[in-house]
Design a protein around this motif. Structure first.
Motif, PDB file in Angstrom:
ATOM      1  N   THR A  46       0.833  -1.194   0.000  1.00  0.00           N
ATOM      2  CA  THR A  46       0.000   0.000   0.000  1.00  0.00           C
ATOM      3  C   THR A  46       0.871   1.248   0.000  1.00  0.00           C
ATOM      4  O   THR A  46       1.864   1.311   0.726  1.00  0.00           O
ATOM      5  CB  THR A  46      -0.892   0.061   1.256  1.00  0.00           C
ATOM      6  OG1 THR A  46      -1.645  -1.141   1.354  1.00  0.00           O
ATOM      7  CG2 THR A  46      -1.850   1.243   1.200  1.00  0.00           C
ATOM      8  N   ILE A  64      -2.632   0.059  -4.359  1.00  0.00           N
ATOM      9  CA  ILE A  64      -2.420  -1.253  -3.739  1.00  0.00           C
ATOM     10  C   ILE A  64      -1.873  -2.188  -4.802  1.00  0.00           C
ATOM     11  O   ILE A  64      -2.309  -2.156  -5.954  1.00  0.00           O
ATOM     12  CB  ILE A  64      -3.733  -1.807  -3.160  1.00  0.00           C
ATOM     13  CG1 ILE A  64      -4.156  -0.981  -1.938  1.00  0.00           C
ATOM     14  CG2 ILE A  64      -3.612  -3.268  -2.778  1.00  0.00           C
ATOM     15  CD1 ILE A  64      -5.453  -1.435  -1.321  1.00  0.00           C
ATOM     16  N   GLN A  86      -3.128  -3.358  -8.076  1.00  0.00           N
ATOM     17  CA  GLN A  86      -4.426  -4.023  -7.975  1.00  0.00           C
ATOM     18  C   GLN A  86      -5.549  -3.053  -7.650  1.00  0.00           C
ATOM     19  O   GLN A  86      -6.627  -3.468  -7.225  1.00  0.00           O
ATOM     20  CB  GLN A  86      -4.359  -5.103  -6.886  1.00  0.00           C
ATOM     21  CG  GLN A  86      -3.281  -6.152  -7.102  1.00  0.00           C
ATOM     22  CD  GLN A  86      -3.584  -7.060  -8.288  1.00  0.00           C
ATOM     23  OE1 GLN A  86      -4.738  -7.253  -8.631  1.00  0.00           O
ATOM     24  NE2 GLN A  86      -2.566  -7.604  -8.910  1.00  0.00           N
ATOM     25  N   SER A  87      -5.307  -1.748  -7.815  1.00  0.00           N
ATOM     26  CA  SER A  87      -6.340  -0.748  -7.560  1.00  0.00           C
ATOM     27  C   SER A  87      -6.652   0.007  -8.840  1.00  0.00           C
ATOM     28  O   SER A  87      -5.989  -0.170  -9.863  1.00  0.00           O
ATOM     29  CB  SER A  87      -5.898   0.200  -6.436  1.00  0.00           C
ATOM     30  OG  SER A  87      -4.568   0.652  -6.624  1.00  0.00           O
ATOM     31  N   SER A 156      -5.520  -6.051 -12.743  1.00  0.00           N
ATOM     32  CA  SER A 156      -5.830  -4.707 -12.291  1.00  0.00           C
ATOM     33  C   SER A 156      -7.267  -4.338 -12.631  1.00  0.00           C
ATOM     34  O   SER A 156      -7.835  -4.812 -13.611  1.00  0.00           O
ATOM     35  CB  SER A 156      -4.880  -3.707 -12.932  1.00  0.00           C
ATOM     36  OG  SER A 156      -3.545  -3.995 -12.591  1.00  0.00           O
ATOM     37  N   GLY A 246     -14.489  -1.763  -0.532  1.00  0.00           N
ATOM     38  CA  GLY A 246     -13.453  -1.450  -1.508  1.00  0.00           C
ATOM     39  C   GLY A 246     -13.692  -0.183  -2.298  1.00  0.00           C
ATOM     40  O   GLY A 246     -13.014   0.073  -3.293  1.00  0.00           O
ATOM     41  N   TYR A 290     -12.730   0.791  -6.114  1.00  0.00           N
ATOM     42  CA  TYR A 290     -11.449   1.490  -6.082  1.00  0.00           C
ATOM     43  C   TYR A 290     -10.301   0.505  -5.911  1.00  0.00           C
ATOM     44  O   TYR A 290      -9.191   0.727  -6.377  1.00  0.00           O
ATOM     45  CB  TYR A 290     -11.465   2.490  -4.927  1.00  0.00           C
ATOM     46  CG  TYR A 290     -10.301   3.469  -4.925  1.00  0.00           C
ATOM     47  CD1 TYR A 290     -10.257   4.520  -5.835  1.00  0.00           C
ATOM     48  CD2 TYR A 290      -9.266   3.357  -3.992  1.00  0.00           C
ATOM     49  CE1 TYR A 290      -9.221   5.428  -5.829  1.00  0.00           C
ATOM     50  CE2 TYR A 290      -8.219   4.261  -3.985  1.00  0.00           C
ATOM     51  CZ  TYR A 290      -8.194   5.302  -4.903  1.00  0.00           C
ATOM     52  OH  TYR A 290      -7.159   6.198  -4.900  1.00  0.00           O
ATOM     53  N   GLN A 291     -10.586  -0.597  -5.232  1.00  0.00           N
ATOM     54  CA  GLN A 291      -9.561  -1.594  -4.967  1.00  0.00           C
ATOM     55  C   GLN A 291     -10.219  -2.954  -4.785  1.00  0.00           C
ATOM     56  O   GLN A 291     -11.414  -3.041  -4.515  1.00  0.00           O
ATOM     57  CB  GLN A 291      -8.795  -1.233  -3.689  1.00  0.00           C
ATOM     58  CG  GLN A 291      -9.734  -1.121  -2.497  1.00  0.00           C
ATOM     59  CD  GLN A 291      -9.040  -0.797  -1.197  1.00  0.00           C
ATOM     60  OE1 GLN A 291      -7.902  -0.404  -1.173  1.00  0.00           O
ATOM     61  NE2 GLN A 291      -9.748  -0.976  -0.103  1.00  0.00           N
TER      62      GLN A 291
END
Length: 305
Positions: A46, A64, A86-87, A156, A246, A290-291
């Motif tokens: 993060t 992230i 991954q975000s 992603s 998320g 968002y994530q």
């Protein structure tokens, strides 16, 4: 490094008699990442990044990624591999870096309550963000709620599921009023960015009329980086994360310092500082996905009032 605090920081340090021995300042505040903390940086999944858009509005973002998505190329050079993020890569951060390349970085591990701040310039080259460090320093673990982050190993997020506005919705008001954590971007009058964290018990943010947030300023490291920035440039960017769903709420707006509040209630609320700051949102971006990560809540910070 010959570090000097700017006039906003110095004014508040003087007001609150916060003396910092030059030797201690020299040990803590560096123009590079110290060797002992390089493994910590590279293990993070993060990073919080503050940036500004073309109109000089401040926004705060969270990236992230997989365990190795951050690389310390040298003590003054950090890269983030966007292929391993991954975000949501539709975040305003990416266009902001093109508009104005100064950013603030906060590497925060909520499981161990460890954080490390950096100021840097940034550029996107191919599939990487390149950061060139101008200042780096550790922060205390106060007011960090303990959460264990597990990153989902999947592609992603590409979908653009953002909505924007200028007036908070009732759902957003409830989100803010029940939050125990948010992240914060600020800037001084030389365009040097900062990224930081604020936490407290659920409900520590009071929502006033006109959707102005009233936020207590608890006892910290007495460097007054953020409040000093507000003296010079009264604006900020706030990021709220819904750790269960998320989603994210990013706010940009103006700040006002409220000092010397000495009623019994105010001293109890601020843990004795008598300090608050107000934030009035002017624009917001809400991103539903968002994530894609799991945040397991463990405990509230023992420093919370």
């Amino acid at each position: 490094m010959a570090h000097t605090f700017h006039e906003g920081e110095l004014a508040l340090q003087k007001k609150y008699k916060a003396y910092h021995p030059p030797g201690l300042v020299k040990r803590l505040l560096k123009d590079h990442i110290i060797d002992q903390l390089i493994p910590f940086i590279e293990q993070q999944t993060t990073v919080i990044i503050s940036s500004t858009d073309e109109a000089k509005n401040i926004w705060t973002s969270m990236l992230i990624g997989q365990k190795d998505f951050i690389k310390v190329e040298s003590p003054k050079h950090v890269t983030i591999d966007l292929k391993k993020v991954q975000s949501n890569q539709n975040d305003i951060l990416f266009s902001n870096i093109i508009a104005q390349n100064n950013v603030g970085l906060l590497f925060i591990d909520t499981a161990s309550r460890t954080r490390y701040r950096m100021n840097a310039s940034a550029e996107i080259i191919d599939h990487k963000i390149e950061f060139h460090i101008s200042e780096a320093y550790p922060n205390c673990p106060k007011y960090i709620q303990q959460r264990i982050l597990t990153v989902n190993e999947e592609s992603s997020i590409q979908e653009n599921n953002q909505i924007k506005g200028t007036t908070l919705t009732e759902k957003q008001r409830q989100w803010i009023k029940t939050a125990d954590t948010f992240f914060l971007g600020s800037v001084n009058n030389k365009d040097n960015m900062d990224a930081s964290h604020r936490g407290g018990p659920k409900g520590f943010i009071e929502l006033l009329e006109n959707d102005t947030l009233k936020i207590p300023d608890y006892i910290g490291n007495n460097l007054f980086n953020t409040l000093g920035n507000f003296l010079q440039c009264p604006k900020a960017g706030l990021l709220f994360i819904d750790f269960e769903k998320g989603s994210a709420l990013q706010l940009t707006g103006k700040t006002t310092l409220v000092l010397d509040q000495e009623s019994t209630e105010d001293l109890e609320t601020t843990m004795g500082t008598g300090r608050y700051w107000l934030f009035t949102p002017e624009q917001w971006i809400q991103t539903e996905t968002y994530q894609k990560a799991n945040w397991e809540f463990v405990s509230f910070s023992p420093f919370n009032p």
